[in-house]
Design an enzyme around this catalytic site. Structure first.
Site, PDB file in Angstrom:
ATOM      1  N   GLY A 124      53.317  26.340  20.707  1.00 43.64           N
ATOM      2  CA  GLY A 124      52.718  26.330  19.368  1.00 43.64           C
ATOM      3  C   GLY A 124      53.320  25.292  18.435  1.00 43.64           C
ATOM      4  O   GLY A 124      53.682  24.185  18.854  1.00 43.64           O
ATOM      5  N   VAL A 125      53.464  25.669  17.188  1.00 41.57           N
ATOM      6  CA  VAL A 125      53.969  24.738  16.185  1.00 41.57           C
ATOM      7  C   VAL A 125      55.441  24.403  16.456  1.00 41.57           C
ATOM      8  O   VAL A 125      55.907  23.280  16.186  1.00 41.57           O
ATOM      9  CB  VAL A 125      53.723  25.294  14.751  1.00 41.57           C
ATOM     10  N   ASP A 126      56.167  25.342  17.015  1.00 38.84           N
ATOM     11  CA  ASP A 126      57.576  25.136  17.380  1.00 38.84           C
ATOM     12  C   ASP A 126      57.700  23.962  18.370  1.00 38.84           C
ATOM     13  O   ASP A 126      58.495  23.027  18.159  1.00 38.84           O
ATOM     14  CB  ASP A 126      58.093  26.440  18.010  1.00 38.84           C
ATOM     15  N   TYR A 180      52.252  35.023  18.492  1.00 44.22           N
ATOM     16  CA  TYR A 180      52.755  36.349  18.097  1.00 44.22           C
ATOM     17  C   TYR A 180      51.653  37.331  17.673  1.00 44.22           C
ATOM     18  O   TYR A 180      51.928  38.503  17.421  1.00 44.22           O
ATOM     19  CB  TYR A 180      53.826  36.217  17.014  1.00 44.22           C
ATOM     20  N   THR A 221      50.752  34.021  13.433  1.00 43.95           N
ATOM     21  CA  THR A 221      49.314  34.235  13.697  1.00 43.95           C
ATOM     22  C   THR A 221      48.823  33.582  14.995  1.00 43.95           C
ATOM     23  O   THR A 221      47.654  33.698  15.340  1.00 43.95           O
ATOM     24  CB  THR A 221      48.435  33.707  12.545  1.00 43.95           C
ATOM     25  N   ASN A 257      61.230  31.225  17.486  1.00 47.06           N
ATOM     26  CA  ASN A 257      61.599  32.541  18.050  1.00 47.06           C
ATOM     27  C   ASN A 257      63.098  32.696  17.874  1.00 47.06           C
ATOM     28  O   ASN A 257      63.775  31.756  17.473  1.00 47.06           O
ATOM     29  CB  ASN A 257      61.173  32.651  19.514  1.00 47.06           C
ATOM     30  N   ASP A 310      48.306  18.605  10.758  1.00 45.98           N
ATOM     31  CA  ASP A 310      49.460  18.794  11.643  1.00 45.98           C
ATOM     32  C   ASP A 310      50.699  18.821  10.758  1.00 45.98           C
ATOM     33  O   ASP A 310      51.015  17.827  10.095  1.00 45.98           O
ATOM     34  CB  ASP A 310      49.497  17.601  12.615  1.00 45.98           C
ATOM     35  N   ILE A 311      51.390  19.939  10.744  1.00 54.13           N
ATOM     36  CA  ILE A 311      52.524  20.105   9.821  1.00 54.13           C
ATOM     37  C   ILE A 311      53.636  19.088  10.090  1.00 54.13           C
ATOM     38  O   ILE A 311      54.388  18.742   9.179  1.00 54.13           O
ATOM     39  CB  ILE A 311      53.048  21.561   9.845  1.00 54.13           C
TER      40      ILE A 311
END
Ligand code: AR6
Length: 176
Positions: free
Chosen positions: A31-33, A126, A123, A23, A9-10
């Site tokens: 997502g990751v955002d 998007y 990926t 975005n 997990d970043i």
């Protein structure tokens, strides 16, 4: 080459900067955002609003990158970038994805960072093909690192399978 590839997990990465696959609104998303804004708390959104007001009133263009605080995250900064939307980037998809990586790396250098972690930009939602994105990401990072010694780049994948796809995609272009 100071490149690390891992699964995880970043938002948990203890690096100077983590990159967000945002975005153009920079106001958060899925997502990751979504994960970064949730884990980092409201100061990230506050900083993003300020960025929109002062630097990018019309939104962050695809391929550009901008840094904010990382709020409560272990990283110091979040570098927000916008990858291309597959199917809507015409013949510029590869170039725009490479720009997102390169401009994020430039931001990291400007901040004086020695470590930066990337998710697999574009990926997910998007829809950029993972194998193609892997080659672009790896080539762009490798080229940048040739000119910027002292920077370590970590590619963080959310699943074992996406990490494996990345590793097998770059195998033909990576040095032994
Ligand atoms: N750590 C590391 N990687 C992650 C994490 C995490 N916590 N969560 C997801 N991923 P995506 P995009 C992976 O969809 O395709 C948002 O709504 C995920 O499995 O997050 O660039 C934005 O606001 C995938 O491999 O980003 C935009 O609207 C990768 O991160 C849009 O999605 C990227 O998937 C951007 O879409």
């Amino acid at each position: 080459m100071p490149i690390e590839i891992k699964t995880g997990d970043i938002t948990k990465e203890r690096v100077c900067a983590i990159v967000n696959a945002a975005n153009s609104s920079c106001m958060g998303g899925g997502g990751v955002d979504g994960a970064i804004h949730r884990a980092g708390g409201p100061t990230i959104l506050k900083a993003c609003k300020e960025v929109r007001r002062t630097k990018y009133p019309d939104g962050l263009p695809t391929g550009e990158a901008v840094a904010t605080t990382a709020g409560d995250l272990p990283a110091k900064y979040v570098i927000h970038t916008v990858g291309p939307v597959w199917g809507r980037c015409g013949d510029r998809c590869d170039e725009l994805l490479a720009n997102a990586y390169r401009n994020s790396l430039k931001e990291a250098v400007k901040l004086g960072c020695e470590s930066v972690a990337f998710p697999a930009i574009s990926t997910g939602i998007y829809g950029f093909p993972a194998e193609r994105a892997a080659k672009i990401a790896y080539r762009t990072v490798r080229e940048f690192l040739r000119e910027h010694s002292g920077l370590t780049v970590v590619f963080v994948f959310h699943s074992e399978s996406s990490r494996r796809i990345f590793e097998s995609s770059i195998a033909p272009i990576s040095n032994p």
